[in-house]
Design an enzyme around this catalytic site. Structure first.
Site, short mmCIF file in Angstrom:
data_model
loop_
_atom_site.label_atom_id
_atom_site.label_comp_id
_atom_site.label_asym_id
_atom_site.label_seq_id
_atom_site.Cartn_x
_atom_site.Cartn_y
_atom_site.Cartn_z
N MET A 27 0.84 -0.86 0.01
CA MET A 27 -0.11 0.16 -0.10
C MET A 27 0.69 1.50 -0.23
O MET A 27 0.46 2.56 0.00
CB MET A 27 -0.92 -0.04 0.72
CG MET A 27 -1.66 -1.01 1.09
SD MET A 27 -3.67 -1.20 2.29
CE MET A 27 -2.79 -0.77 3.67
N GLY A 33 11.09 -2.81 5.53
CA GLY A 33 10.16 -4.01 5.48
C GLY A 33 9.91 -4.01 4.37
O GLY A 33 9.54 -5.67 3.70
N HIS A 34 9.46 -3.10 3.53
CA HIS A 34 8.89 -3.53 1.95
C HIS A 34 9.90 -3.77 1.56
O HIS A 34 10.03 -5.32 0.40
CB HIS A 34 8.57 -2.80 1.01
CG HIS A 34 6.92 -2.16 1.98
ND1 HIS A 34 7.25 -0.75 2.87
CD2 HIS A 34 5.79 -2.73 2.32
CE1 HIS A 34 5.76 -0.63 3.41
NE2 HIS A 34 4.80 -1.66 3.08
N GLN A 58 -10.58 -2.90 1.47
CA GLN A 58 -10.39 -3.88 2.71
C GLN A 58 -9.89 -2.72 3.96
O GLN A 58 -9.76 -3.05 5.50
CB GLN A 58 -8.60 -4.18 2.43
CG GLN A 58 -7.39 -2.99 2.59
CD GLN A 58 -6.06 -3.86 2.34
OE1 GLN A 58 -6.49 -3.83 1.02
NE2 GLN A 58 -5.68 -4.15 2.55
N VAL A 180 10.92 -7.34 9.48
CA VAL A 180 11.72 -6.16 9.04
C VAL A 180 11.44 -5.61 10.38
O VAL A 180 9.93 -4.68 10.71
CB VAL A 180 12.53 -5.20 8.36
CG1 VAL A 180 13.59 -4.77 8.52
CG2 VAL A 180 12.64 -6.21 7.15
N SER A 189 6.58 -0.44 10.10
CA SER A 189 4.59 -0.82 9.68
C SER A 189 4.91 1.11 9.09
O SER A 189 5.48 1.66 9.90
CB SER A 189 3.91 -1.15 11.68
OG SER A 189 2.49 -0.46 10.58
N ARG A 191 2.23 2.57 9.53
CA ARG A 191 1.58 3.18 10.46
C ARG A 191 2.15 3.89 11.70
O ARG A 191 1.79 4.74 12.19
CB ARG A 191 0.53 2.60 11.07
CG ARG A 191 -0.20 1.77 9.75
CD ARG A 191 -1.53 1.63 10.56
NE ARG A 191 -2.61 1.41 9.26
CZ ARG A 191 -3.39 0.19 9.05
NH1 ARG A 191 -2.60 -0.83 8.94
NH2 ARG A 191 -4.16 0.99 8.21
P1 AMP Z 1 0.74 -2.76 3.54
O1 AMP Z 1 2.19 -1.37 2.52
O2 AMP Z 1 1.73 -2.55 4.87
O3 AMP Z 1 0.30 -3.39 2.61
O4 AMP Z 1 2.65 -4.26 2.85
C1 AMP Z 1 2.40 -4.74 2.13
C2 AMP Z 1 3.53 -5.84 2.36
O5 AMP Z 1 4.85 -5.81 3.43
C3 AMP Z 1 2.98 -7.11 2.98
O6 AMP Z 1 3.23 -8.48 2.66
C4 AMP Z 1 3.32 -7.11 4.96
O7 AMP Z 1 3.44 -8.03 5.43
C5 AMP Z 1 4.85 -6.72 4.52
N1 AMP Z 1 5.56 -5.87 5.22
C6 AMP Z 1 5.01 -4.67 6.09
N2 AMP Z 1 6.04 -4.28 7.30
C7 AMP Z 1 6.98 -5.20 7.34
C8 AMP Z 1 7.72 -6.28 8.09
N3 AMP Z 1 8.30 -5.21 8.68
N4 AMP Z 1 8.82 -6.76 7.89
C9 AMP Z 1 8.79 -7.42 6.99
N5 AMP Z 1 7.44 -7.37 5.79
C10 AMP Z 1 6.64 -6.48 6.22
#
Ligand code: AMP
Length: 283
Positions: A27, A33-34, A58, A180, A189, A191
């Site tokens: 998103m 993490g990404h 969602q 991560v 995150s 957020r």
């Molecule tokens: P999001 O943008 O929050 O929907 O996350 C996109 C992808 O990145 C999802 O598969 C999440 O699980 C992954 N993701 C988000 N935060 C982390 C993190 N700290 N470590 C690993 N993967 C992450």
């Protein structure tokens, strides 16, 4: 290359016949993490698509869809640095068409099984995983990846996406990547941007509780009630606990006692921000 439109994406995809294609659905508001998912995709695949889409269906009506951070220019920069081939950033209209009401009155939804949804995040976020599965299946159909990369950070999401792929015979392999964290232990995150410095410290309780449960398990405590009770001494009025569960990591089933396949999962609000984290008790 930045693409906003499904037709352009399909055209590009046709030129990748015979190559291994990876998709990293996000998103946006990309962080390390990404980037770890993107790096894994680059290692595994010949071509990598990162989708950046804040998926309206969602989010619940009282959730943070409008204020969710949108930083496409910065995301593009990061993706270019990682050698991503395509950033696919469609508008809600491109994904769902005209019409102000997005609901299963007018749209075909993918509804994952109640057993997987009626727990953890799904319990309070009604319809969330319907929205996730719907957009993920659409992205799979649009990009037609051989591999798709998801983070363990959203553990329930990966289990549900794997289940959807199996049940609906989607020809894609789901690769799960580890969480991560900041050096402090806080799981990264998008957020976290909503938290003050003080709030970030209060948020460390989540990883603190999980690490302590893991340590207790590895010292021989397997009784789930006892393991959960170790959390209470960490919690203050700064953390509003939504759930703390210990379940089977593959099936999300309750267990009689913790074992090497258990996962501990937590959700808390800190400064009104909903945070989630989890840990495998072994490994
Ligand atoms: P999001 O943008 O929050 O929907 O996350 C996109 C992808 O990145 C999802 O598969 C999440 O699980 C992954 N993701 C988000 N935060 C982390 C993190 N700290 N470590 C690993 N993967 C992450």
């Amino acid at each position: 290359m930045l693409l906003h439109n499904i037709e352009e994406l399909r055209k590009q995809r046709k030129e990748w016949q015979g190559l291994k294609v990876g998709l990293v659905p996000t998103m946006g508001a990309l962080h390390e993490g990404h980037l770890s998912l993107i790096k894994k995709a680059k290692e595994t695949c010949d071509r990598v698509v990162v989708s950046v889409f804040v998926n309206p269906i969602q989010f619940g009506p009282s959730e943070d869809f409008d204020k969710y951070p949108r930083t496409l220019d910065k995301d593009m920069e990061l993706c270019n640095k990682e050698g991503v081939d395509i950033v696919f950033a469609p508008s809600p209209k491109e994904m769902y068409g005209e019409g102000s009401r997005l609901s299963n009155d007018t749209l075909t939804y993918v509804c994952p099984p109640f057993f997987y949804v009626n727990k953890l995040c799904g319990k309070t976020r009604t319809g969330h995983f319907d929205g996730v599965c719907t957009v993920v299946l659409k992205l799979f159909n649009i990009v037609q990846p051989d591999y798709a990369f998801f983070g363990q950070k959203d553990a329930q999401q990966v289990v549900i996406v794997k289940k959807m792929v199996k049940d609906l015979n989607v020809p894609v392999e789901i690769i799960q990547c580890p969480i991560v964290r900041e050096e402090s232990g806080l799981a990264l995150s998008s957020r976290n941007k909503y938290l003050s410095e003080e709030g970030k410290k209060d948020a460390l309780v989540l990883s603190g509780i999980l690490n302590n449960i893991k340590a207790c398990y590895n010292r021989g405590i397997t009784d789930i009630k006892s393991l959960k009770e170790t959390a209470y001494s960490f919690l203050t009025e700064k953390q509003d606990l939504e759930y703390l569960e210990i379940l089977d990591r593959d099936t999300l089933e309750e267990q009689e006692s913790a074992d090497d396949n258990s996962i501990a999962l937590i959700a808390c609000r800190v400064e009104g921000v909903r945070l989630i984290d989890n840990i495998y008790l072994k490994g």
